[in-house]
Design an enzyme around this catalytic site. Structure first.
Site, PDB file in Angstrom:
ATOM      1  N   CYS A  48     -27.845  -1.785   0.892  1.00  0.00           N
ATOM      2  CA  CYS A  48     -28.504  -0.804   0.196  1.00  0.00           C
ATOM      3  C   CYS A  48     -29.834  -1.872   0.347  1.00  0.00           C
ATOM      4  CB  CYS A  48     -28.534  -0.340  -1.344  1.00  0.00           C
ATOM      5  SG  CYS A  48     -26.726  -1.792  -1.822  1.00  0.00           S
ATOM      6  N   HIS A  58     -32.268  -0.255  -7.056  1.00  0.00           N
ATOM      7  CA  HIS A  58     -32.175  -2.406  -7.011  1.00  0.00           C
ATOM      8  C   HIS A  58     -33.913  -2.748  -6.809  1.00  0.00           C
ATOM      9  CE1 HIS A  58     -28.245  -1.638  -6.247  1.00  0.00           C
ATOM     10  NE2 HIS A  58     -28.480  -1.964  -4.905  1.00  0.00           N
TER      11      HIS A  58
END
Ligand code: NAP
Length: 338
Positions: A150, A233
């Site tokens: 990711c 993130h």
């Protein structure tokens, strides 16, 4: 037109839930088969899943029954595409088996990412890598297409349009949400009011995957940190480029970076910049259209010969399930299974 029947394996985990939410009203795909671990077999989805998303569970998936992992039953249901949200250790057995049986597998697991003939696909950045499925045996057999870790997905999206300036060096420090570790993930004792400056194998994955996806060979300096945030993130990045480029040109290049085609899950503007000095923040992880599929950049600056910026990627959507769905759409668009 009939929808294409798909299975979601690992449908109850953090990534699996995003698959279930995004596929509930997908224009091309219909979820015909779902699996989870043995304890959940023969239970209705809503009665057993621990729903984590900040989005209401779609009514259409609540009564869907969880089945055992049975490839004959999947075939009998007409499944052609399998979306995998399994832990890597389980995927390492299941995914090659599915491929050998002729299924088209779109996976989030790292198990097969580094195989020579398995693409790590992000349609906006390396659509040509989809051709590798032919080396796996398609159209006579099945294949596995993976998406990136990711963090790497966010990085690759911001860097893809900057490749033309020559990327010599990448320094990156990440601030990664707890959902990146799946459910239940870390103990609250470890992460509440705390940050953990180590995520096993993550720094190595970023380095290996950015090189494979963008076909570049920069020096990479990475620190990956887990922070007490639920979703999204954040990544703080410094680049050394071969060419001397000013920040206005970087902004122009990001704004000219458009969708590859109008796939249902591809945003019109995949990298969105905002000049506010408090942008981006993880609380925007589910912004955009489709939700969670845009990558946000901010804090752009130049110092000496380096370009710095901060980005936000939704790890569960663009960084995993949404990215996989987009990969399957790119496959359908190119090879026309419908
Ligand atoms: N989380 C992220 O941000 C992210 C990003 C990119 C890639 N990934 C990758 O995506 C995959 C899924 O991640 P996740 O975060 O969703 O993990 P997770 O929350 O732990 O979910 C794992 C799923 O697999 C099922 N499962 C576990 N062991 C199984 C077994 N032995 N047999 C059959 N099913 C089993 C679980 O079922 P139960 O619920 O019944 O246990 C659950 O549905 C992993 O490979 C991960 O590395 C995750």
């Amino acid at each position: 037109m009939d929808k294409i029947k798909v299975a979601v394996i690992g449908a109850t985990g953090a990534v699996g839930q995003v698959f279930m939410w995004m596929l509930a009203d997908h224009p091309w795909f219909e979820v015909a088969y779902i699996t989870a671990s043995a304890a959940r077999i023969n239970q209705k989805y809503a009665s057993t899943v621990h729903w984590l998303l900040p989005i209401e569970m779609p009514a259409a998936i609540k009564d869907q029954m969880i089945s055992e992992f049975n490839t004959d039953a999947m075939k009998a249901c007409g499944v052609q595409i399998v979306f995998s949200a399994l832990p890597a250790s389980v995927a390492a057995e299941a995914e090659p088996l599915l491929r050998d049986l002729g299924f088209y597998v779109f996976s989030n697991a790292s198990a097969m990412r580094y195989d020579k003939n398995v693409p790590i696909l992000i349609p906006e950045t390396n659509l040509e890598s989809l051709d590798l499925i032919e080396k796996q045996g398609y159209p006579n057999g099945g294949f596995v297409v993976t998406n990136a870790n990711c963090v790497t997905t966010g990085l690759a999206m911001a860097l893809a349009p900057l490749r033309k300036y020559g990327i010599k060096e990448i320094s990156i420090c990440t601030y990664q949400s707890v959902s990146g570790a799946g459910y239940p993930g870390l103990s609250s004792f470890d992460i509440t009011d705390n940050c953990i400056p180590y995520i096993g194998s993550e720094e190595e994955k970023v380095e290996k995957e950015i090189k494979k996806i963008l076909n570049i060979d920069p020096v990479v300096f990475a620190y990956c940190v887990r922070v007490p945030v639920m979703f999204g993130h954040l990544e703080a990045i410094w680049l050394t480029l071969e060419q001397d480029v000013d920040t206005d040109e970087i902004l122009r290049t990001w704004s000219e970076f458009k969708e590859v085609s109008s796939l249902p899950s591809t945003p019109a503007q995949p990298v969105v910049y905002n000049s506010s000095n408090t942008f981006p923040q993880p609380k925007y992880a589910f912004w955009g259209s489709p939700k969670g599929m845009e990558v946000y950049t901010g804090r752009l600056k130049k110092k000496e010969n380096k370009i710095g910026f901060v980005l936000l990627v939704n790890n569960l959507v663009k960084g995993s399930a949404g990215g996989s769905i987009q990969n399957a759409e790119a496959f359908i668009e190119k090879y026309g299974l419908r």
